[in-house]
Design a protein around this motif. Structure first.
Motif, short mmCIF file in Angstrom:
data_model
loop_
_atom_site.label_atom_id
_atom_site.label_comp_id
_atom_site.label_asym_id
_atom_site.label_seq_id
_atom_site.Cartn_x
_atom_site.Cartn_y
_atom_site.Cartn_z
N VAL A 245 0.82 -1.21 0.00
CA VAL A 245 0.00 0.00 0.00
C VAL A 245 0.85 1.27 0.00
CG1 VAL A 245 -2.06 -1.04 1.05
CG2 VAL A 245 -0.26 -0.10 2.52
N ASN A 246 2.07 1.18 0.54
CA ASN A 246 2.94 2.36 0.58
C ASN A 246 3.27 2.89 -0.82
OD1 ASN A 246 4.08 0.18 2.74
ND2 ASN A 246 3.78 2.18 3.66
N ALA A 247 3.15 2.03 -1.82
CA ALA A 247 3.46 2.43 -3.19
C ALA A 247 2.27 3.07 -3.89
CB ALA A 247 3.94 1.22 -3.99
N TYR A 248 1.13 3.19 -3.20
CA TYR A 248 -0.05 3.74 -3.85
C TYR A 248 0.25 5.12 -4.45
CZ TYR A 248 -4.42 6.07 -4.72
OH TYR A 248 -5.42 6.77 -5.35
N GLY A 249 -0.19 5.32 -5.70
CA GLY A 249 -0.11 6.61 -6.34
C GLY A 249 1.17 6.91 -7.09
N LYS A 250 2.21 6.10 -6.89
CA LYS A 250 3.46 6.38 -7.59
C LYS A 250 3.28 6.32 -9.10
CE LYS A 250 6.63 4.85 -3.93
NZ LYS A 250 7.70 3.90 -3.55
N ASP A 251 2.48 5.37 -9.57
CA ASP A 251 2.24 5.25 -11.00
C ASP A 251 1.34 6.36 -11.54
OD1 ASP A 251 0.33 3.85 -9.33
OD2 ASP A 251 -0.63 3.15 -11.16
N LEU A 252 0.68 7.08 -10.63
CA LEU A 252 -0.16 8.21 -11.02
C LEU A 252 0.56 9.54 -10.88
CD1 LEU A 252 -3.52 7.14 -9.28
CD2 LEU A 252 -2.80 6.72 -11.65
N GLY A 253 1.86 9.47 -10.52
CA GLY A 253 2.65 10.69 -10.38
C GLY A 253 2.48 11.39 -9.06
N MET A 254 1.96 10.70 -8.03
CA MET A 254 1.76 11.31 -6.72
C MET A 254 3.02 11.14 -5.88
SD MET A 254 -2.10 9.79 -6.12
CE MET A 254 -2.45 10.73 -4.64
N ASP A 256 3.32 11.55 -2.42
CA ASP A 256 3.06 10.90 -1.13
C ASP A 256 1.63 10.35 -1.16
OD1 ASP A 256 3.54 9.96 1.39
OD2 ASP A 256 3.37 11.91 2.39
N GLY A 257 1.37 9.54 -2.18
CA GLY A 257 0.01 9.13 -2.49
C GLY A 257 -0.69 8.39 -1.38
N PHE A 258 -0.01 7.45 -0.73
CA PHE A 258 -0.72 6.65 0.26
C PHE A 258 -1.15 7.50 1.45
CE2 PHE A 258 -0.77 3.76 4.01
CZ PHE A 258 -1.95 3.13 3.68
N THR A 259 -0.26 8.39 1.93
CA THR A 259 -0.65 9.24 3.05
C THR A 259 -1.81 10.15 2.66
OG1 THR A 259 1.59 9.21 3.95
CG2 THR A 259 0.15 10.98 4.68
N ASP A 260 -1.74 10.73 1.45
CA ASP A 260 -2.84 11.59 0.99
C ASP A 260 -4.16 10.82 0.94
OD1 ASP A 260 -1.00 13.59 0.69
OD2 ASP A 260 -0.80 13.39 -1.48
N LEU A 261 -4.09 9.58 0.45
CA LEU A 261 -5.30 8.76 0.38
C LEU A 261 -5.79 8.42 1.78
CD1 LEU A 261 -7.35 6.97 -1.17
CD2 LEU A 261 -5.68 5.11 -0.99
N LEU A 262 -4.89 8.05 2.66
CA LEU A 262 -5.26 7.68 4.03
C LEU A 262 -5.99 8.83 4.72
CD1 LEU A 262 -4.83 5.10 5.70
CD2 LEU A 262 -2.71 6.09 6.58
N ILE A 263 -5.49 10.03 4.55
CA ILE A 263 -6.13 11.21 5.14
C ILE A 263 -7.51 11.43 4.51
CG2 ILE A 263 -5.99 13.72 5.36
CD1 ILE A 263 -2.91 13.35 5.51
#
Length: 353
Positions: A245-254, A256-263
C-alpha cells in the motif's frame, strides 16, 4: 486438442519487468453483461471456493456480484451448484495441492451433472505449468481465466455453455483498472477496498508480480466514492488493500500518495480504517503522522519482516536490513505507543540452515 498457446504465456522475469513501460487504462464501462446472458442464472445457483489472501477474498466478492447480476443465487453446497468456481492462490505449494485435490473431487460431481459449469480462476490460472496440468489431467474443467479479466466472466460463461471444449482466457498483458464492477460483500459492516493491484518489488520468493502484474493504482476519487457508498450502506470499517500500500499513487505521479489517500479516507468519517500490506522499505514519516492525527485510523500495522538475517534478506531481495526494519519499528512504537504489529516470517529459506 485445441491449441491454447495464443491465449497464454508463462511467467518471464524479463517480460514482467518490461511491463512497467506499458500504459494502464482506468475504465468506467469495461464490464457489461451480454443481452442474451441477462437473467441466464435465474433459478440456478453458484458456489465459489476461495484460497489465499485478502485480494482473492475481494475478487470473490466481485465474482459473486457478477453472478448475482446474472440471476444466480449463492449456495454453500457444491453438489447443488450450477456454476462452480475455484478462486486460487499460487503463493504456497500446499494451497495448490488443495486446489488440485478439489478439482479431482469435482470430477464425480461433473459426471452426475454434465451441465455444471466448472471454472478455475485466480493466481494459479496465471501459471503456465498449472494450466498445462489441468489441460492434461482434468478434462472436467470447463473454464480457466486469470486475475486480469474477471470483468469478462459473463462472456466466458457464455462460451463455456455453448462450446464443448474448455474455454481458456489468461492474459499475460497488464490488467487495466476496471471501475464499474458489481460486488456482493461478505460482511455488511467491514469491507475490503482495493486501492491498487500488483507489485513491482520482485522479491525472489514471490510470484505476485507475475500473477497480478505491475503496480496499478486506482484513482483516489473512485476509492473515496466507494468508501462513502459503504458508509451509506451501514459500513463501519474499511480495510484498504494492496500488495504494497505504501506504493499507492506512484504510477499516477503522486509524491506521497498513500498518506494523501489515508487522510482523505479518514475525512469521510468512516469509523475504522485498516490497511494491508506495508513494505518496511517504503514506510514514511507522513504516514505515521496521519495515523496520529486521525483516531479512526487504527493503531495497527502489518509489517512483514520475513527474516532476521541480513544475508537471507539480501537473497530475498527485500531491499532493507534487519537494522533498518528495527528503526521503522522503533519509530512507530515511540510515536504510537499503543500500536499493535503483525508480521510474516519465512523459515528455512534456501539455503538457510
Amino acid at each position: 486438442m485445441k491449441d491454447y498457446s495464443k491465449y497464454f504465456k508463462g511467467p518471464s522475469l524479463k517480460d514482467a519487468r518490461s511491463r512497467g513501460r506499458t500504459e494502464v487504462q482506468h475504465l468506467d464501462d469495461a464490464f457489461e453483461i451480454p443481452a442474451d446472458m441477462v437473467g441466464i442464472g435465474k433459478g440456478q445457483t453458484y458456489y465459489i471456493q476461495t484460497y489465499g489472501c485478502q485480494a482473492n477474498e475481494r475478487d470473490t466478492e466481485t465474482l459473486s456480484g457478477i453472478l448475482e447480476m446474472m440471476g444466480y443465487t449463492h449456495t454453500d453446497e457444491v453438489k447443488q451448484a450450477d456454476v462452480v468456481l475455484l478462486n486460487t492462490c499460487a503463493i504456497r505449494e500446499n494451497a495448490e495441492e488443495k486446489v488440485f485435490g478439489k478439482i479431482g473431487y469435482l470430477k464425480n460431481i461433473k459426471k452426475t451433472r454434465p451441465n455444471l459449469i466448472f471454472g478455475v480462476c485466480g493466481c494459479m490460472a496465471q501459471e503456465e505449468v498449472v494450466v498445462n496440468k489441468i489441460l492434461e489431467k482434468f478434462p472436467q474443467v470447463d473454464l480457466i481465466f486469470g486475475t486480469h479479466n474477471i470483468h469478462r466472466l459473463p462472456v466466458l460463461l457464455k462460451q463455456a455453455m455453448l462450446e464443448k471444449e474448455l474455454v481458456l482466457e489468461v492474459w499475460s498483458k497488464e490488467g487495466d483498472v476496471i471501475e464499474n464492477l458489481p460486488s456482493h460483500r461478505a460482511n455488511n459492516y467491514k469491507a475490503w477496498v482495493n486501492i491498487m493491484y500488483g507489485c513491482n518489488k520482485f522479491c525472489t520468493y514471490c510470484i505476485v508480480p507475475y500473477t497480478r502484474g505491475k503496480e496499478r493504482s486506482r484513482r483516489m476519487s473512485d476509492i473515496i466514492r466507494e468508501v462513502k457508498q459503504l458508509i451509506q450502506n451501514g459500513g463501519k470499517e474499511v480495510i484498504l488493500l494492496g500488495q504494497n500500500v505504501n506504493a499507492y499513487g506512484k504510477d499516477l505521479g503522486m509524491d506521497d500518495g498513500f498518506t494523501d489517500l489515508l487522510i482523505a479516507v479518514a475525512e469521510t468519517g468512516i469509523e475504522r480504517i485498516r490497511f494491508y500490506s506495508s513494505s518496511p522499505r517504503d514506510y514514511s514519516e507522513s504516514t505515521i503522522q496521519a495515523m496520529l492525527d486521525h483516531p479512526n485510523i487504527m493503531p495497527a500495522l502489518h509489517l512483514p519482516v520475513q527474516s532476521g538475517s541480513n544475508e537471507v534478506l539480501r537473497r530475498m531481495a527485500r531491499g532493507y536490513t534487519v537494522e533498518q526494519y528495527k528503526e521503522v519499528f522503533d519509530r512507530l512504537k515511540s510515536k504510537i505507543p499503543n500500536i499493535t504489529f503483525t508480521t510474516d516470517l519465512i523459515v528455512g529459506f534456501p539455503p538457510e540452515t
